[in-house]
Enzyme design. Structure first.
Site, PDB file in Angstrom:
ATOM      1  N   TYR A  44      19.356  -9.382  -0.274  1.00 41.37           N
ATOM      2  CA  TYR A  44      18.928 -10.664   0.298  1.00 41.37           C
ATOM      3  C   TYR A  44      19.134 -10.762   1.809  1.00 41.37           C
ATOM      4  O   TYR A  44      18.526 -11.595   2.466  1.00 41.37           O
ATOM      5  CB  TYR A  44      19.625 -11.835  -0.417  1.00 41.37           C
ATOM      6  N   GLN A  99      19.166 -20.715   0.605  1.00 38.94           N
ATOM      7  CA  GLN A  99      20.308 -20.794  -0.315  1.00 38.94           C
ATOM      8  C   GLN A  99      20.457 -22.160  -0.986  1.00 38.94           C
ATOM      9  O   GLN A  99      21.389 -22.369  -1.764  1.00 38.94           O
ATOM     10  CB  GLN A  99      21.603 -20.463   0.432  1.00 38.94           C
ATOM     11  N   ASP A 205      -9.534   8.450   4.887  1.00 37.98           N
ATOM     12  CA  ASP A 205      -8.235   9.069   4.565  1.00 37.98           C
ATOM     13  C   ASP A 205      -8.428  10.574   4.327  1.00 37.98           C
ATOM     14  O   ASP A 205      -8.329  11.050   3.202  1.00 37.98           O
ATOM     15  CB  ASP A 205      -7.685   8.355   3.309  1.00 37.98           C
TER      16      ASP A 205
HETATM   17  C1  SPV Z   1      -1.567   6.808   0.181  1.00 40.73           C
HETATM   18  O1  SPV Z   1      -1.122   5.655   0.094  1.00 40.73           O
HETATM   19  O2  SPV Z   1      -2.141   7.212   1.182  1.00 40.73           O
HETATM   20  C2  SPV Z   1      -1.398   7.752  -0.938  1.00 40.73           C
HETATM   21  C3  SPV Z   1      -1.314   7.254  -2.318  1.00 40.73           C
HETATM   22  O3  SPV Z   1      -1.394   8.929  -0.679  1.00 40.73           O
HETATM   23  S1  SPV Z   1      -2.913   7.292  -2.960  1.00 40.73           S
HETATM   24  O4  SPV Z   1      -3.769   6.453  -2.154  1.00 40.73           O
HETATM   25  O5  SPV Z   1      -2.841   6.816  -4.349  1.00 40.73           O
HETATM   26  O6  SPV Z   1      -3.377   8.673  -2.943  1.00 40.73           O
HETATM   27 MG    MG Z   2      -2.099   9.427   1.222  1.00 39.64          MG
END
Ligand code: SPV
Ligand code: MG
Length: 433
Positions: A44, A99, A205
């Site tokens: 907390y 609290q 990504d």
């Molecule tokens: C990310 O958060 O970049 C990961 C997890 O690698 S996933 O997106 O599930 O691959």
């Molecule tokens: Mg990743």
């Protein structure tokens, strides 16, 4: 018979304000101090710089304190019903704020047996606030922060982490606190996701966001937080580069890297086999892990190997074979990933893995199998649960909706109720220099 008095403390830094309220409390009778356990303090407030046993010693040696007992929830209920003190003493600062429900419960329980709450004015000296801010600063330092994940894993069966990709999401991960049934909850750690770090930059990504930018994100988060960081290192890249990068992360105070056993152009795991993705050979990936392990300088940093066999539909046997090969090669944690909604394959992996290895921390990322509770994961032998992308996935639709509303109305009035009030945003981040 002498009256008894009860007070509870979470502090690991005793100053004049504490001593003066303790002295006032001791005048009312025999004073018992409840010391909050480490897990409660961490859940907390912030991680305690001084551990429970040390804090007990401090209080035991203060004049006027007759006994020290553990308090293992923020709620006083258990200790009050056990000790039935005539008085509970507290500063008057808990009349409002977080609290308040704890105070309300204390009043109710005291009524049960005729006890009394005594409140003294809270001493909010600037000097004390500066001391607290120094303690927090200590916790953010690399050598202290790095080992915190290991400490947390030894303190509790399950550690959770939420995604952070910049300063503000770091602060949300750091500060979000929930009080429920007398217990408090905070996230234990942060996950610097490759997906969210990429999305924040408008990039896919695919390891396109380079390591310098990723390290910049880590630094930005570290600048405003104290919690341990688990870094998503994607495939780790070339082994020759991985050994440098892992050491940089370790030196910065990151607590763990997760490196996945894919090679070539990496795509996000949640695509599975819908896109071309290649799993590395066991041999190559073990060599990468061994090199990474050898590059590390401390023993409180986790090198977590992430297995993509279930994602790429290579089967349970392959996943398990890799898990044992990776721990043999030097991995100090295993992440098993799945993109199924049904958690059965994750549970099956955990069961089989735990039959042979009871010690190595197991990590899961329940983005798709999100119906499983942390308690259940813990029962099945999981040690770290990562909420990998929920802050990013909730922020984007909220911003899109506001942008559309402004366009539709050709003014911002209609969007205002979806926005944080200006006064709140201005004071959200206090100036503390
Ligand atoms: C990310 O958060 O970049 C990961 C997890 O690698 S996933 O997106 O599930 O691959
Ligand atoms: Mg990743």
């Amino acid at each position: 018979m002498a009256k008894t008095v009860y007070m509870c403390f979470s502090t690991d830094l005793i100053h004049g304000g504490h001593i003066s309220i303790i002295q006032k409390a001791a005048q009312l009778g025999e004073l018992i101090i409840g010391v909050l356990t480490d897990e409660v303090v961490a859940s907390y407030r912030r991680f305690p710089v001084l551990k429970y046993d040390e804090r007990v010693k401090l209080f035991e040696n203060i004049k006027g304190v007759s006994k020290v007992v553990p308090q293992d929830t923020l709620s006083y209920a258990k200790n009050l019903r056990w000790l039935k003190p005539d008085y509970v003493v507290h500063g008057d600062d808990w009349k409002t704020g977080f609290q308040k429900p704890i105070r309300d419960e204390v009043i109710e329980i005291l009524k049960e047996y005729g006890g009394k709450l005594v409140e003294f004015p809270y001493s909010q000296k600037e000097e004390y606030e500066r001391l607290e801010s120094m303690q927090r600063h200590q916790l953010s330092m690399p050598d202290i922060r790095r080992g915190r994940l290991k400490e947390l894993l030894s303190m509790k069966p399950l550690v959770n982490a939420i995604e952070a990709h910049n300063g503000i999401t770091g602060l949300i991960a750091e500060n979000t606190t929930v009080l429920q049934d007398g217990k408090t909850y905070q996230f234990d750690a942060m996950w610097v996701s490759s997906l969210c770090d990429s999305i924040a930059r408008g990039k896919p990504d695919i390891e396109l966001v380079d390591m310098s930018s990723r390290l910049r994100t880590v630094d930005e988060i570290m600048d405003v937080t104290t919690k341990p960081i688990i870094f998503d290192a994607d495939t780790g890249g070339l082994t020759e580069h991985f050994v440098y990068n892992i050491r940089t992360l370790e030196r910065m105070g990151v607590s763990a890297v997760i490196v996945e056993d894919k090679t070539g152009l990496k795509r996000n795991s949640l695509f599975g086999n819908e896109v071309a993705q290649t799993q590395d050979s066991i041999e190559n990936f073990c060599a990468k892990l061994a090199a990474g392990k050898a590059a590390l300088k401390t023993n409180d940093f986790f090198l977590i190997a992430r297995i993509e066999s279930l994602i790429l539909e290579k089967g349970m046997d392959d996943a398990l074979k890799r898990a044992f090969a990776y721990t043999n090669a030097g991995a100090t944690g295993i992440m098993i990933h799945s993109r199924k909604k049904d958690p059965s394959e994750i549970f099956e992996f955990c069961k089989n893995f735990r039959e042979k290895d009871t010690a190595t921390p197991l990590v899961v990322v329940p983005t798709t199998f999100n119906s499983v509770s942390e308690e259940e994961f813990a029962r099945r032998g999981v040690n770290i649960v990562i909420y990998a992308n929920q802050l990013t996935r909730s922020g984007i639709p909220a911003m899109q909706k506001v942008a559309e509303t402004i366009l539709k109305n050709r003014r911002a009035k209609e969007a205002d109720e979806m926005c944080m009030p200006i006064k709140e945003i201005l004071t959200l981040i206090p100036e503390d220099y």
